[in-house]
Design an enzyme around this catalytic site. Structure first.
Site, mmCIF file in Angstrom:
data_model
loop_
_atom_site.group_PDB
_atom_site.id
_atom_site.type_symbol
_atom_site.label_atom_id
_atom_site.label_comp_id
_atom_site.label_asym_id
_atom_site.label_seq_id
_atom_site.Cartn_x
_atom_site.Cartn_y
_atom_site.Cartn_z
ATOM 1 N N CYS A 6 0.677 -1.209 -0.054
ATOM 2 C CA CYS A 6 -0.069 -0.102 0.071
ATOM 3 C C CYS A 6 0.914 1.283 0.061
ATOM 4 O O CYS A 6 1.744 1.468 0.865
ATOM 5 C CB CYS A 6 -1.049 -0.073 1.139
ATOM 6 S SG CYS A 6 -1.722 1.456 1.449
ATOM 7 N N CYS A 9 0.309 3.483 3.018
ATOM 8 C CA CYS A 9 0.984 2.810 4.272
ATOM 9 C C CYS A 9 2.676 3.245 4.304
ATOM 10 O O CYS A 9 3.129 3.469 5.308
ATOM 11 C CB CYS A 9 0.778 1.246 4.436
ATOM 12 S SG CYS A 9 -0.816 0.674 4.948
ATOM 13 N N ASN A 87 -13.296 10.017 -0.502
ATOM 14 C CA ASN A 87 -13.868 9.322 -1.636
ATOM 15 C C ASN A 87 -13.790 7.942 -0.981
ATOM 16 O O ASN A 87 -13.028 7.399 -0.432
ATOM 17 C CB ASN A 87 -12.974 9.251 -2.969
ATOM 18 C CG ASN A 87 -12.992 10.826 -3.381
ATOM 19 O OD1 ASN A 87 -14.140 11.412 -3.473
ATOM 20 N ND2 ASN A 87 -11.903 11.351 -3.963
ATOM 21 N N HIS A 98 -6.523 3.226 0.745
ATOM 22 C CA HIS A 98 -6.211 3.499 2.244
ATOM 23 C C HIS A 98 -6.705 4.547 2.617
ATOM 24 O O HIS A 98 -6.500 5.902 1.926
ATOM 25 C CB HIS A 98 -4.741 3.582 2.211
ATOM 26 C CG HIS A 98 -3.954 3.930 3.644
ATOM 27 N ND1 HIS A 98 -2.964 3.177 3.955
ATOM 28 C CD2 HIS A 98 -4.238 4.958 4.440
ATOM 29 C CE1 HIS A 98 -2.890 3.538 5.350
ATOM 30 N NE2 HIS A 98 -3.544 4.733 5.588
ATOM 31 N N HIS A 100 -8.255 8.191 3.335
ATOM 32 C CA HIS A 100 -7.412 9.290 3.206
ATOM 33 C C HIS A 100 -8.673 10.410 3.213
ATOM 34 O O HIS A 100 -9.648 10.411 2.481
ATOM 35 C CB HIS A 100 -6.645 9.538 2.167
ATOM 36 C CG HIS A 100 -7.074 9.079 0.772
ATOM 37 N ND1 HIS A 100 -7.219 7.632 0.539
ATOM 38 C CD2 HIS A 100 -7.630 9.898 -0.454
ATOM 39 C CE1 HIS A 100 -7.782 7.855 -0.852
ATOM 40 N NE2 HIS A 100 -7.916 9.162 -1.145
ATOM 41 N N HIS A 102 -9.236 14.314 1.881
ATOM 42 C CA HIS A 102 -8.562 15.522 0.884
ATOM 43 C C HIS A 102 -9.051 16.570 1.805
ATOM 44 O O HIS A 102 -10.285 16.968 2.217
ATOM 45 C CB HIS A 102 -9.272 15.496 -0.327
ATOM 46 C CG HIS A 102 -8.968 14.391 -1.130
ATOM 47 N ND1 HIS A 102 -8.047 14.292 -2.195
ATOM 48 C CD2 HIS A 102 -9.532 13.204 -1.136
ATOM 49 C CE1 HIS A 102 -7.961 13.228 -2.873
ATOM 50 N NE2 HIS A 102 -8.822 12.197 -2.316
HETATM 51 P P1 DGP Z 1 -8.595 9.131 -4.180
HETATM 52 O O1 DGP Z 1 -9.262 9.524 -5.797
HETATM 53 O O2 DGP Z 1 -9.706 10.006 -3.491
HETATM 54 O O3 DGP Z 1 -8.534 8.034 -3.835
HETATM 55 O O4 DGP Z 1 -7.102 10.167 -4.072
HETATM 56 C C1 DGP Z 1 -6.003 9.614 -4.193
HETATM 57 C C2 DGP Z 1 -5.068 10.999 -4.200
HETATM 58 O O5 DGP Z 1 -3.820 10.313 -3.904
HETATM 59 C C3 DGP Z 1 -4.918 11.416 -5.589
HETATM 60 O O6 DGP Z 1 -5.527 12.856 -5.380
HETATM 61 C C4 DGP Z 1 -3.601 11.471 -5.966
HETATM 62 C C5 DGP Z 1 -2.947 11.179 -4.673
HETATM 63 N N1 DGP Z 1 -1.828 10.183 -4.628
HETATM 64 C C6 DGP Z 1 -1.787 8.963 -5.389
HETATM 65 N N2 DGP Z 1 -0.334 8.539 -5.115
HETATM 66 C C7 DGP Z 1 0.236 9.296 -4.494
HETATM 67 C C8 DGP Z 1 1.624 9.393 -4.147
HETATM 68 O O7 DGP Z 1 2.506 8.544 -4.299
HETATM 69 N N3 DGP Z 1 1.991 10.354 -3.177
HETATM 70 C C9 DGP Z 1 1.257 11.650 -3.148
HETATM 71 N N4 DGP Z 1 1.745 12.480 -2.354
HETATM 72 N N5 DGP Z 1 -0.205 11.559 -3.364
HETATM 73 C C10 DGP Z 1 -0.524 10.517 -4.113
#
Ligand code: DGP
Length: 116
Positions: A6, A9, A87, A98, A100, A102
């Site tokens: 993940c 993670c 989301n 995982h 999160h 926003h």
């Molecule tokens: P969601 O659609 O709610 O699952 O948004 C996931 C968000 O995570 C998306 O806006 C881009 C962000 N994201 C994905 N991979 C990474 C990463 O490796 N590093 C960071 N900082 N953000 C990431």
């Protein structure tokens, strides 16, 4: 539980470097890699939960949501306003499984568009 494959993670537990906004024992906040607003910070628990519907203990939910105010203060949007988006699963286009949050802000948003 921390899940080996993940990405959040790994970020939350310091295995991959990231732009940290805030951190405590249970939670990490870091900048979204593809910001949709001038302020776009993600808050995650350090333990792995797939999403907000994944039997997340109320203590963990409290710690994650308590970080929202701290992040809003650090990012300077507490007074101007911000939007919180969580989301969950496919219809909401959750792409990282995982939990999160926003935190979006820094500009006036369009009504009804949940991500900007
Ligand atoms: P969601 O659609 O709610 O699952 O948004 C996931 C968000 O995570 C998306 O806006 C881009 C962000 N994201 C994905 N991979 C990474 C990463 O490796 N590093 C960071 N900082 N953000 C990431």
């Amino acid at each position: 539980m921390i899940k080996d494959d993940c990405i959040f993670c790994k970020i939350a537990n310091g295995k991959i470097p990231t732009n940290i906004v805030f951190e405590n024992e249970d939670v990490m906040a870091f900048e979204d890699v593809a910001p949709m607003m001038p302020v776009h910070t993600l808050i995650v628990p350090k333990q792995h939960y797939e999403n907000i519907a994944d039997d997340v203990p109320v203590e963990v939910l409290g710690k994650v949501f308590a970080a929202v105010k701290t992040v809003a203060e650090i990012k300077g949007v507490k007074e101007s306003g911000f939007r919180v988006v969580v989301n969950t699963n496919d219809d909401a286009r959750q792409s990282v499984h995982h939990l999160h949050i926003h935190v979006l802000g820094g500009a006036k948003m369009n009504i009804g568009d949940p991500k900007a």
